[in-house]
Design a protein around this motif. Structure first.
Motif, PDB file in Angstrom:
ATOM      1  N   LEU A  99       7.293   5.112   5.411  1.00  0.00           N
ATOM      2  CA  LEU A  99       6.531   5.567   4.258  1.00  0.00           C
ATOM      3  C   LEU A  99       5.291   4.717   4.063  1.00  0.00           C
ATOM      4  O   LEU A  99       5.302   3.512   4.342  1.00  0.00           O
ATOM      5  N   GLN A 100       4.257   5.364   3.574  1.00  0.00           N
ATOM      6  CA  GLN A 100       3.076   4.660   3.100  1.00  0.00           C
ATOM      7  C   GLN A 100       3.194   4.481   1.594  1.00  0.00           C
ATOM      8  O   GLN A 100       3.911   5.216   0.918  1.00  0.00           O
ATOM      9  N   GLN A 101       2.510   3.485   1.095  1.00  0.00           N
ATOM     10  CA  GLN A 101       2.538   3.239  -0.339  1.00  0.00           C
ATOM     11  C   GLN A 101       2.164   4.514  -1.112  1.00  0.00           C
ATOM     12  O   GLN A 101       1.154   5.145  -0.847  1.00  0.00           O
ATOM     13  N   GLY A 102       3.013   4.922  -2.068  1.00  0.00           N
ATOM     14  CA  GLY A 102       2.761   6.120  -2.865  1.00  0.00           C
ATOM     15  C   GLY A 102       3.414   7.375  -2.340  1.00  0.00           C
ATOM     16  O   GLY A 102       3.391   8.411  -3.012  1.00  0.00           O
ATOM     17  N   ASP A 103       4.013   7.343  -1.128  1.00  0.00           N
ATOM     18  CA  ASP A 103       4.702   8.527  -0.602  1.00  0.00           C
ATOM     19  C   ASP A 103       5.893   8.873  -1.493  1.00  0.00           C
ATOM     20  O   ASP A 103       6.548   7.998  -2.074  1.00  0.00           O
ATOM     21  N   ASP A 104       6.184  10.167  -1.551  1.00  0.00           N
ATOM     22  CA  ASP A 104       7.219  10.695  -2.443  1.00  0.00           C
ATOM     23  C   ASP A 104       8.391  11.215  -1.613  1.00  0.00           C
ATOM     24  O   ASP A 104       8.189  11.960  -0.646  1.00  0.00           O
TER      25      ASP A 104
ATOM     26  N   PRO B  56       6.716   1.848  -3.470  1.00  0.00           N
ATOM     27  CA  PRO B  56       5.772   0.877  -4.049  1.00  0.00           C
ATOM     28  C   PRO B  56       4.944   0.167  -2.974  1.00  0.00           C
ATOM     29  O   PRO B  56       3.822  -0.242  -3.236  1.00  0.00           O
ATOM     30  N   VAL B  57       5.540   0.008  -1.779  1.00  0.00           N
ATOM     31  CA  VAL B  57       4.834  -0.641  -0.669  1.00  0.00           C
ATOM     32  C   VAL B  57       5.088   0.172   0.586  1.00  0.00           C
ATOM     33  O   VAL B  57       6.053   0.934   0.680  1.00  0.00           O
ATOM     34  N   SER B  58       4.239   0.007   1.568  1.00  0.00           N
ATOM     35  CA  SER B  58       4.424   0.673   2.850  1.00  0.00           C
ATOM     36  C   SER B  58       5.528  -0.018   3.627  1.00  0.00           C
ATOM     37  O   SER B  58       5.705  -1.241   3.535  1.00  0.00           O
ATOM     38  N   GLY B  59       6.287   0.744   4.405  1.00  0.00           N
ATOM     39  CA  GLY B  59       7.341   0.156   5.200  1.00  0.00           C
ATOM     40  C   GLY B  59       8.369   1.175   5.645  1.00  0.00           C
ATOM     41  O   GLY B  59       8.176   2.388   5.510  1.00  0.00           O
TER      42      GLY B  59
END
Length: 344
Positions: free
Chosen positions: A302-307, A249-252
């Motif tokens: 991860l970036q926002q939206g990564d799976d 949902p968020v980058s981190g």
């Protein structure tokens, strides 16, 4: 037979007229000879006609036998067709019955999925107002503590502007009280003289834990996501139990853990994948009399939206279920370089 009877009748006729030859005069004798010759010619024609009829009769008998043979063959063929048709109808009826059962099962599965989705939507909708109110209350309390514990004397409009910025999810960076750092807030701990340093933006509470439910996964295909369908924890609703994947949902920085158990003696390869790219591999080596396990922990940026998902790498493989195979993850550190937050 008819020919022989006709010849006998003509001979009897000639013998009957023989007495007339003996008593007749010359003129009558000549007339009788002419009639005799006519009889003979008629007899010859009749015999030939009878021979032709007998020949035709033989041909008709031969054709009749052939027709009878063909009728017998047709009856046999029709009988075999009837038997085949009966078998075909029986097979079709069986297939229709199987399709009806499968269709009923699919309808039940779809109804179950729809019911689960409706329940999830209802739960998320009912929790949203209370979560929003709690978040706003916490932000307000934090700002009050900032003002009271640091002798912060800013005007009311500045306070409201700061509160509005924090409510929208932006980091607080313009506070210059002693001991503060950029992007942090200060709050007094209850019953202590010290202060707790918390991130103003660290509002995202993201964590999940899911297992393979009360069943085994069978006949998994190449690069197929493993579906951990029994969800125990899903803070932030970032894990999709229907697709078997987690979307950030968020980058981190996130931490993921996976534990898999082999199905009987099967040996299988798996991987943890980010957007379909391998991040790490697992190998299960099944042995007789024991179910082997394999586990992995991965720390991923991860970036926002990564799976992120767990994928099977071999064709037609099985995996042990019943909560022996698990998948979990949580947000370790949010990336504040981007202020976009899903759902805000």
């Amino acid at each position: 037979m008819a020919k022989s009877i006709l010849v006998i009748q003509i001979l009897c006729l000639l013998l009957f007229n023989a007495d007339k030859f003996a008593t007749a005069d010359a003129h009558e004798t000549t007339s009788l000879f002419v009639k005799r010759d006519e009889y003979k010619n008629d007899l010859t024609r009749i015999i030939r006609r009878v021979e032709d009829l007998e020949s035709s009769n033989d041909v008709i008998k031969s054709e009749n036998r052939k027709l009878q043979d063909e009728v017998t063959s047709l009856k046999t063929f029709i009988s075999s067709l009837d038997a085949e048709n009966r078998r075909t109808v029986s097979d079709l009826q069986s297939q229709i019955s199987d399709l009806q059962v499968a269709n009923k099962q699919n309808e039940q599965i779809i109804q179950s999925i729809v019911s689960t989705l409706q329940s999830d939507i209802k739960e998320n909708t009912s929790n949203f107002p209370s979560q929003t109110y709690a978040l706003q209350s916490e932000n307000k309390d934090t700002l009050v503590d900032i003002a009271s514990q640091t002798n912060w004397t800013q005007s009311a409009p500045q306070y409201e502007q700061l509160h509005e910025s924090q409510r929208k999810g932006y980091p607080v960076t313009n506070i210059s009280a002693s001991g503060f750092k950029t992007g942090q807030t200060q709050k007094r701990l209850t019953g202590h003289k010290g202060y707790r340093i918390t991130r103003a933006e660290n509002e995202a509470n993201i964590a999940f834990y899911a297992t393979v439910g009360n069943h085994h996964i069978e006949h998994a295909g190449v690069n197929q996501n493993i579906i951990f369908d029994h969800v125990i924890t899903n803070l932030g609703n970032a894990y999709n139990k229907y697709a078997g994947d987690f979307k950030a949902p968020v980058s981190g920085t996130y931490v993921f853990s996976v534990t898999l158990m082999a199905y009987n003696t099967q040996s299988t390869h798996y991987r943890i994948a980010k957007n379909g790219t391998v991040m790490g591999n697992l190998y299960l080596h099944g042995k007789d009399g024991s179910d082997a396990t394999s586990a992995m922990t991965a720390v991923l940026q991860l970036q926002q939206g990564d799976d992120v998902s767990i994928q099977n790498l071999d064709a037609d493989k099985n995996l042990h279920g019943y909560a022996y195979s698990t998948f979990s993850g949580f947000l370790l550190q949010q990336d504040y370089s981007s202020t976009a937050i899903v759902g805000k």
